[in-house]
Design a protein around this motif. Structure first.
Motif, PDB file in Angstrom:
ATOM      1  N   ASN A  34       0.789  -1.237   0.000  1.00 12.20           N
ATOM      2  CA  ASN A  34       0.000   0.000   0.000  1.00 12.20           C
ATOM      3  C   ASN A  34       0.816   1.278   0.000  1.00 12.20           C
ATOM      4  O   ASN A  34       0.263   2.352   0.046  1.00 12.20           O
ATOM      5  CB  ASN A  34      -0.956   0.015   1.183  1.00 12.20           C
ATOM      6  N   PRO A  78      12.900  -8.391   7.287  1.00 14.23           N
ATOM      7  CA  PRO A  78      11.896  -9.452   7.366  1.00 14.23           C
ATOM      8  C   PRO A  78      10.592  -8.949   6.751  1.00 14.23           C
ATOM      9  O   PRO A  78      10.266  -7.774   6.887  1.00 14.23           O
ATOM     10  CB  PRO A  78      11.699  -9.659   8.880  1.00 14.23           C
ATOM     11  N   SER A  84       2.264  -3.078   5.857  1.00 13.43           N
ATOM     12  CA  SER A  84       2.650  -1.942   6.698  1.00 13.43           C
ATOM     13  C   SER A  84       2.713  -0.673   5.854  1.00 13.43           C
ATOM     14  O   SER A  84       3.015  -0.730   4.662  1.00 13.43           O
ATOM     15  CB  SER A  84       3.986  -2.219   7.376  1.00 13.43           C
ATOM     16  N   CYS A 121       5.134 -17.434  11.900  1.00  6.31           N
ATOM     17  CA  CYS A 121       5.070 -16.001  11.566  1.00  6.31           C
ATOM     18  C   CYS A 121       4.297 -15.693  10.286  1.00  6.31           C
ATOM     19  O   CYS A 121       3.719 -14.624  10.156  1.00  6.31           O
ATOM     20  CB  CYS A 121       6.488 -15.452  11.419  1.00  6.31           C
ATOM     21  N   ALA A 149      -2.528  -9.009   6.539  1.00  2.00           N
ATOM     22  CA  ALA A 149      -1.439  -9.099   7.507  1.00  2.00           C
ATOM     23  C   ALA A 149      -1.241 -10.531   8.024  1.00  2.00           C
ATOM     24  O   ALA A 149      -2.164 -11.331   8.073  1.00  2.00           O
ATOM     25  CB  ALA A 149      -1.710  -8.169   8.677  1.00  2.00           C
ATOM     26  N   CYS A 150       0.021 -10.825   8.413  1.00  2.33           N
ATOM     27  CA  CYS A 150       0.371 -12.134   8.980  1.00  2.33           C
ATOM     28  C   CYS A 150       0.897 -11.942  10.409  1.00  2.33           C
ATOM     29  O   CYS A 150       1.288 -10.827  10.789  1.00  2.33           O
ATOM     30  CB  CYS A 150       1.438 -12.813   8.146  1.00  2.33           C
ATOM     31  N   GLY A 210      11.069  -5.203  12.691  1.00  3.52           N
ATOM     32  CA  GLY A 210      12.078  -5.948  11.922  1.00  3.52           C
ATOM     33  C   GLY A 210      13.489  -5.432  12.111  1.00  3.52           C
ATOM     34  O   GLY A 210      14.382  -5.761  11.329  1.00  3.52           O
ATOM     35  N   VAL A 213      15.300  -8.757  15.275  1.00  2.00           N
ATOM     36  CA  VAL A 213      15.298 -10.228  15.151  1.00  2.00           C
ATOM     37  C   VAL A 213      14.383 -10.643  14.005  1.00  2.00           C
ATOM     38  O   VAL A 213      13.655  -9.809  13.463  1.00  2.00           O
ATOM     39  CB  VAL A 213      14.741 -10.889  16.445  1.00  2.00           C
TER      40      VAL A 213
END
Ligand SMILES: Cc1cc2nc3c(=O)[nH]c(=O)nc-3n(C[C@H](O)[C@H](O)[C@H](O)COP(=O)(O)OP(=O)(O)OC[C@H]3O[C@@H](n4cnc5c(N)ncnc54)[C@H](O)[C@@H]3O)c2cc1C
Length: 480
Positions: A34, A78, A84, A121, A149-150, A210, A213
């Motif tokens: 987006n 990641p 986002s 994840c 989203a995940c 992100g 980790v």
């Protein structure tokens, strides 16, 4: 051998050729679904592309890829659902790879006795919610981006859902998790109901965007699902500030509706148009969730308070309309229809969410509505709504439309608008420049002022977890 060839060869050795993506089309699409959609409607090319997208399937693969990148100073971002919105996924330079966790999409355990579910994840929130609904439970997490989203991204951004006034944000839901440090070391934070063994380490990971980790697994709470027992009510209030006072009173009295929202006229007209408001009026509505005896009692309490504040009850039709349409924006994202609309109207709309105490939020709302159009002449619409309420304050989610005759300028004007917003918010003592989208790269220039004397703590955490600075450089923490 070029850096790219070298990296691709090593990733291929670890993951297999089919899991190392290098096609130009995939790399171009990698900077979130987006952000820059407007620019993409006008033949946009990013400044930097990722060298490759590494698709990971288990924690050992994540560990091997991270260790290789850490040893060779290769930057890593990641990625999960890609939804986002603050440029968290913007590729900062020409030595960055994306680690895509979406192949890690197993639901590991639905633990009804302990009301928890453990998922990898890359599990999509919509799929997980549907699965637990079938068993009679809900996650209580319903962001507008539920279909995109995940789990990894939701935790990493400190996300929040539309039923938050009852269930809270993701930080109230995460029981424990597994993650991998940049040097390849794997660690786990267990799922105890509460703990007092020093600081709560979950909070170092929740919201890290992100930058510390790669999270591989997360366990979140479950709640009993009551799809048919909702109480709903809609009201028109004299003005936005009266609505804020009424909601404050409802929350302060101890009523916990899942949904508590207040829209100004500009936002209602822009988004839903389901209520006709006179100039200055606002639309306030609630939905209570849970066993019938509780939802009825909450509804009765809300009605009484609304009455005290002169709010006119308008039934449930407009509330139903919101429920039916609340996630529709998501369907349009990145579509040909959206691109056509951008080309025809040259108008781009984006959100900016902030949060403050009850005593400051009304003044802040007025200040933002007055100041932003003065500073940013391209703004053609600015409105806002309250949507996440706490005992000590609430958010406002501002929505701005900008008219951009030169498509190359869209992102510049969006950044400038966000910065103007941050400057307003930073004048207030207990207000924050961001409520739930994260800092990303869009608000990073203001993070030092936001955190003030506690900024060195954030920097120290970054240096401890990621001493070589390979994780999402420039996101959340400025590059200097
Ligand atoms: C239409 C729309 C509506 C939205 N509505 C809401 C809303 O209601 N509430 C809300 O809070 N947000 C909302 N968002 C923002 C966005 O959906 C959230 O920020 C979401 O949490 C991002 O999840 P994701 O899986 O898409 O993550 P991504 O965009 O893929 O990544 C987000 C961040 O998490 C990091 N990350 C991803 N996976 C991992 C991992 N495994 N380990 C470590 N870090 C990781 C990334 O590096 C990045 O910094 C909305 C966005 C859109 C487009």
């Amino acid at each position: 051998m070029s850096l790219k060839k070298e990296i691709v060869a090593k990733l291929t050795e670890i993951l297999g050729e089919e899991n190392v993506i290098v096609s130009e089309e995939a790399l171009l699409a990698a900077d979130a679904v987006n952000v820059r959609n407007y620019a993409k409607a006008f033949d946009y090319k990013p400044e930097h592309y990722p060298l490759a997208i590494a698709k990971v399937h288990d924690v050992q693969e994540v560990s091997s890829v991270l260790k290789y990148c850490n040893d060779n100073d290769i930057h890593v971002i990641p990625v999960a659902g890609g939804s986002s919105g603050e440029d968290q996924l913007l590729i900062p330079d020409d030595r960055t790879i994306l680690i895509d966790g979406t192949p890690m999409n197993k639901v590991i355990k639905i633990d009804i006795e302990n009301m928890m579910v453990t998922a990898q994840c890359g599990v999509s929130l919509a799929a997980l919610e549907a699965q637990v609904n079938e068993a009679g439970y809900t996650l209580g997490h319903a962001p507008q981006s539920i279909s995109l989203a995940c789990m990894g991204g939701l935790v990493a951004t400190r996300s929040i859902g539309q039923f938050s006034t009852m269930y809270g944000g993701i930080e109230d839901m995460v029981c424990g998790l597994e993650a991998v440090l940049p040097n390849g070391e794997i660690f786990r934070i267990k799922n105890a109901p509460r703990r007092a063994a020093g600081q709560d380490l979950r909070h170092l990971v929740i919201g890290h965007e992100g930058t510390l980790v790669f999270m591989t697994e997360v366990t979140v709470r479950l709640f009993t699902y009551y799809p048919d027992e909702m109480w709903k009510g809609g009201y028109v209030v004299e003005n936005f500030k009266t609505g804020i006072k009424a909601i404050r009173e409802i929350v302060a009295k101890g009523y916990k509706p899942a949904v508590a929202r207040l829209y100004d006229k500009a936002d209602v007209d822009h988004h839903y148009g389901s209520v006709k408001l006179n100039e200055g009026q606002a639309f306030m509505f609630f939905a209570a969730y849970g066993p019938k005896a509780i939802t009825e009692a909450i509804g009765k309490g809300i009605d009484e308070v609304a009455d005290q504040y002169g709010a006119g009850y308008i039934g449930t039709k407009a509330v139903d309309h919101w429920f039916e349409n609340r996630n529709k924006t998501t369907d349009l994202l990145g579509s040909e229809e959206e691109r056509r609309m951008f080309r025809e109207t040259k108008v781009y709309t984006f959100p900016m969410e902030i949060c403050a105490t009850w005593s400051e939020i009304g003044t802040i709302y007025d200040d933002v509505i007055k100041t932003l159009p003065e500073k940013i002449p391209q703004i053609v619409m600015l409105g806002g709504h309250v949507s996440h309420c706490y005992s000590n304050g609430t958010n406002v989610y501002f929505v701005a439309s900008i008219k951009v005759d030169n498509p190359d300028e869209c992102i510049k004007i969006q950044y400038a608008t966000l910065d103007a917003l941050c400057q307003v918010i930073l004048k207030y003592q207990d207000a924050t420049i961001v409520h739930h989208h994260g800092i990303g790269r869009m608000r990073v220039n203001r993070i030092k002022e936001e955190l003030g004397s506690s900024y060195p703590l954030l920097k120290a955490v970054k240096n401890t977890f990621d001493p070589k600075g390979i994780m999402n450089p420039g996101c959340l923490i400025p590059l200097d």
